[in-house]
Design an enzyme around this catalytic site. Structure first.
Site, PDB file in Angstrom:
ATOM      1  N   GLY A 233       0.790  -1.226   0.000  1.00  0.00           N
ATOM      2  CA  GLY A 233       0.000   0.000   0.000  1.00  0.00           C
ATOM      3  C   GLY A 233       0.819   1.273   0.000  1.00  0.00           C
ATOM      4  O   GLY A 233       2.043   1.280  -0.153  1.00  0.00           O
ATOM      5  N   CYS A 259      11.942  -1.946   3.903  1.00  0.00           N
ATOM      6  CA  CYS A 259      10.923  -1.802   2.859  1.00  0.00           C
ATOM      7  C   CYS A 259       9.848  -0.771   3.249  1.00  0.00           C
ATOM      8  O   CYS A 259      10.145   0.414   3.349  1.00  0.00           O
ATOM      9  CB  CYS A 259      10.324  -3.171   2.545  1.00  0.00           C
ATOM     10  SG  CYS A 259       9.404  -3.206   0.979  1.00  0.00           S
ATOM     11  N   HIS A 349      15.053  -5.976   1.315  1.00  0.00           N
ATOM     12  CA  HIS A 349      14.705  -7.069   2.225  1.00  0.00           C
ATOM     13  C   HIS A 349      15.954  -7.832   2.665  1.00  0.00           C
ATOM     14  O   HIS A 349      16.420  -8.705   1.944  1.00  0.00           O
ATOM     15  CB  HIS A 349      13.749  -8.052   1.531  1.00  0.00           C
ATOM     16  CG  HIS A 349      12.370  -7.541   1.339  1.00  0.00           C
ATOM     17  ND1 HIS A 349      11.303  -7.968   2.107  1.00  0.00           N
ATOM     18  CD2 HIS A 349      11.861  -6.635   0.476  1.00  0.00           C
ATOM     19  CE1 HIS A 349      10.198  -7.348   1.717  1.00  0.00           C
ATOM     20  NE2 HIS A 349      10.511  -6.533   0.725  1.00  0.00           N
ATOM     21  N   GLU A 351      16.088 -10.094   4.904  1.00  0.00           N
ATOM     22  CA  GLU A 351      15.745 -11.504   5.140  1.00  0.00           C
ATOM     23  C   GLU A 351      15.744 -12.287   3.838  1.00  0.00           C
ATOM     24  O   GLU A 351      15.900 -13.506   3.841  1.00  0.00           O
ATOM     25  CB  GLU A 351      14.384 -11.622   5.837  1.00  0.00           C
ATOM     26  CG  GLU A 351      13.184 -11.653   4.943  1.00  0.00           C
ATOM     27  CD  GLU A 351      12.898 -10.339   4.232  1.00  0.00           C
ATOM     28  OE1 GLU A 351      12.147 -10.350   3.251  1.00  0.00           O
ATOM     29  OE2 GLU A 351      13.417  -9.297   4.663  1.00  0.00           O
TER      30      GLU A 351
END
Length: 374
Positions: A233, A259, A349, A351
């Site tokens: 969003g 992010c 990211h 991860e």
């Protein structure tokens, strides 16, 4: 794929139509069409909550070769609203596979289309930008004008408040692997499963909180640090998360955002955000550290970005801050760091499921920040 070929079409809001064959569920779906440049990791992409309400186009030509397994989901479900690919695998081939991608999409009601010229489609999105679109197949496939009107009646991504639709309904704890060293409150704006695993591996008890949490909810955890997750969003809609971030900064609690969390921290510091033309989505995007000049190949999924110039410093209500990272391809802001409060964030990211792992040490930097604060 089995059975008779069923016609399907991807219809864009500008009237362009890409025809192909139905893949996954039959029917109709609407969303923002975007492309992902990752050559692997389609299961992680599909289950990433940051892709909520988006129709994902895979630029890699062959998709589905390794099927679907029970280990690589990044959340409890598939979040994309639609899926577009060129050459789907006829039969999955991988020792971990428990089924086909086609069946996984159909089982979760995700409408897709295959046999699409994804090269031409990607070039169209690059030239004209990400836009509203719809995938139609079976009985839902109708007159082009009617389908375009349905697409135009759907909501745009600009101004979309989606974090509340993907967040956890109630708090939960992911315990540290081994001896606990720190306690962290994570604001779930659309967190991926690999993030708690990476933090747990570093001796962190992670308390995952719903997106609507306030500072009192965070303080109740008695955290050594606060983590702002990825998510879908428009960041401009996240007033609650932005106010929470300001409260955390005011209390000098170490904070790390990724992010969507990077955009939330940026807005808390007074920076603006904007919708990108077609965004960054893939696992092969180069990012430069403005201070060291080192390059990291990163995993990304975002269509909004912070305003700012590479390496620039700026004043905020919480002291001096800087743009710490930027994209080597287009100069987009990829990270910020505060000088006077213990906070930093990146647009990508760390991860990285699926890969690459160049940015994994950022979790260690967060640990170091908490060690210094203690």
């Amino acid at each position: 794929m089995t059975g008779t070929r069923t016609p399907a079409a991807l219809v864009l809001e500008d009237g362009r139509v890409f025809r192909g064959a139905a893949y996954g569920a039959r029917g109709r779906t609407l969303g923002e069409v975007v492309f992902c440049t990752g050559m692997t990791g389609y299961q992680e992409t599909l289950t990433d909550p940051s892709y909520h309400r988006q129709i994902v186009v895979q630029t890699a030509p062959q998709i589905g070769n390794t099927g679907w397994n029970d280990e690589d989901d990044e959340s409890a479900r598939i979040w994309v609203s639609g899926y577009v690919l060129r050459d789907p695998a006829r039969t999955p081939s991988n020792w971990r596979s428990t089924g086909s991608l086609d069946d996984a999409l159909a089982g979760q009601g995700v409408v897709g289309v295959s046999e699409v010229d994804t090269r031409a489609l990607t070039r169209h999105i690059r030239e004209h930008g990400a836009m509203r679109a719809g995938v139609f197949s079976g009985d839902a496939l109708g007159d082009t004008g009617d389908m375009v009107r349905e697409v135009l009646a759907s909501p745009p991504m600009k101004g979309a408040d989606l974090a509340g639709e993907v967040t956890t309904a109630r708090p939960y704890v992911v315990p540290a692997a081994g001896e606990p060293r720190f306690r962290v409150a994570a604001l779930d704006l659309g967190i991926k499963s690999n993030t708690p695993r990476e933090l747990s591996r570093r001796g962190i008890d992670l308390h995952v909180l719903p997106a609507g949490s306030d500072i009192e909810d965070v303080l109740a955890v008695e955290p050594d640090g606060v983590f702002l997750s990825n998510g879908p969003g428009d960041p401009e809609t996240q007033e609650q998360a932005i106010e929470l971030t300001k409260a955390v900064l005011g209390r000098q609690i170490p904070l790390f955002g990724i992010c969507f969390g990077n955009q939330i921290l940026g807005r808390a510091l007074g920076l603006g955000t904007y919708k990108m033309r077609y965004g960054h989505r893939g696992i092969n995007i180069p990012v430069l550290d403005a201070e060291t000049g080192r390059v990291a190949i990163t995993a990304q999924n975002h269509g909004f970005a912070l305003e700012g110039e590479p390496g620039s410093r700026f004043s905020s209500p919480f002291g001096s801050a800087r743009v710490s990272h930027y994209c080597a391809n287009d100069g987009t802001v990829e990270g910020i760091r505060c000088d006077d409060v213990p906070a930093f964030s990146v647009q990508y990211h760390p991860e990285a499921a699926a890969g690459p792992h160049d940015a994994a040490p950022l979790f260690d930097r967060f640990v170091t920040l908490m060690e210094k604060s203690k």
